[in-house]
Design an enzyme around this catalytic site. Structure first.
Site, PDB file in Angstrom:
ATOM      1  N   ARG A   1      -1.239  18.339  -2.268  1.00  0.00           N
ATOM      2  CA  ARG A   1       0.154  18.760  -2.259  1.00  0.00           C
ATOM      3  C   ARG A   1       0.210  20.246  -1.934  1.00  0.00           C
ATOM      4  O   ARG A   1      -0.592  21.032  -2.449  1.00  0.00           O
ATOM      5  CB  ARG A   1       0.817  18.483  -3.617  1.00  0.00           C
TER       6      ARG A   1
ATOM      7  N   HIS B   1      -6.888   0.859  -0.721  1.00  0.00           N
ATOM      8  CA  HIS B   1      -6.215  -0.174  -1.512  1.00  0.00           C
ATOM      9  C   HIS B   1      -7.243  -1.283  -1.705  1.00  0.00           C
ATOM     10  O   HIS B   1      -7.628  -1.940  -0.738  1.00  0.00           O
ATOM     11  CB  HIS B   1      -4.970  -0.661  -0.779  1.00  0.00           C
TER      12      HIS B   1
ATOM     13  N   THR C   1       0.812  -1.213   0.000  1.00  0.00           N
ATOM     14  CA  THR C   1       0.000   0.000   0.000  1.00  0.00           C
ATOM     15  C   THR C   1       0.851   1.272   0.000  1.00  0.00           C
ATOM     16  O   THR C   1       0.585   2.179  -0.797  1.00  0.00           O
ATOM     17  CB  THR C   1      -0.984  -0.016   1.184  1.00  0.00           C
TER      18      THR C   1
ATOM     19  N   GLU D   1       1.425   9.790  -5.421  1.00  0.00           N
ATOM     20  CA  GLU D   1       2.043  11.085  -5.140  1.00  0.00           C
ATOM     21  C   GLU D   1       2.933  11.520  -6.300  1.00  0.00           C
ATOM     22  O   GLU D   1       2.931  12.700  -6.689  1.00  0.00           O
ATOM     23  CB  GLU D   1       2.854  11.024  -3.846  1.00  0.00           C
TER      24      GLU D   1
ATOM     25  N   GLY E   1       3.801  16.492  -0.551  1.00  0.00           N
ATOM     26  CA  GLY E   1       2.567  15.833  -0.149  1.00  0.00           C
ATOM     27  C   GLY E   1       2.160  16.249   1.250  1.00  0.00           C
ATOM     28  O   GLY E   1       2.993  16.314   2.154  1.00  0.00           O
TER      29      GLY E   1
END
Length: 131
Positions: free
Chosen positions: A116, A72, A38, A46, A65
């Site tokens: 972000r 997931h 994950t 990202e 980030g």
């Protein structure tokens, strides 16, 4: 720099990789299956998000980030091709928000949101005592 001046809703990027053993949960945690981890899927999300906007940032500016909200959905074994996408869905003065997804050959394996923050590298490094 105000992100709203250069980043537009809908900007997007895509990354692909073939899952290597070193990106599996079994690589990091003894006795676990050798399936795409994950945190490694989130890393690709990202990276795709950065890819979608990096070329539009002024020199000396980057994004870091700041938020991750990801599910997931399915296991993916070593040797499987994974495609990861990111699309800008909102732009604030210093925050860019993305919709992110990941797919293997058969189905969507991950989905969610990522944000972000826009950062001036020189000021950031000075603030951390590193510049």
């Amino acid at each position: 720099m105000d992100a709203r001046d250069v980043i537009k809703i809908g900007m997007s990027a895509e990354r692909t990789l073939v899952v290597p053993p070193e990106r599996t949960v079994g690589h990091f945690v003894r006795g676990m299956p050798m399936v795409y981890a994950t945190p490694m899927m989130i890393l690709e999300m990202e990276m795709a998000s950065g890819d979608a906007i990096n070329a539009h940032l002024e020199p000396g500016w980057v994004t870091l980030g700041t938020e991750v909200d990801v599910r997931h959905l399915a296991a993916t074994p070593v040797g499987t091709k994974v495609r990861t996408t990111a699309r800008v869905i909102a732009v604030e003065r210093r925050v860019i928000r993305f919709e992110v997804e990941a797919f293997n050959d058969q189905r969507r394996i991950g989905e969610g949101r990522h944000a972000r923050g826009l950062v001036n590298v020189e000021a950031f490094m000075k603030r951390l005592g590193m510049g």
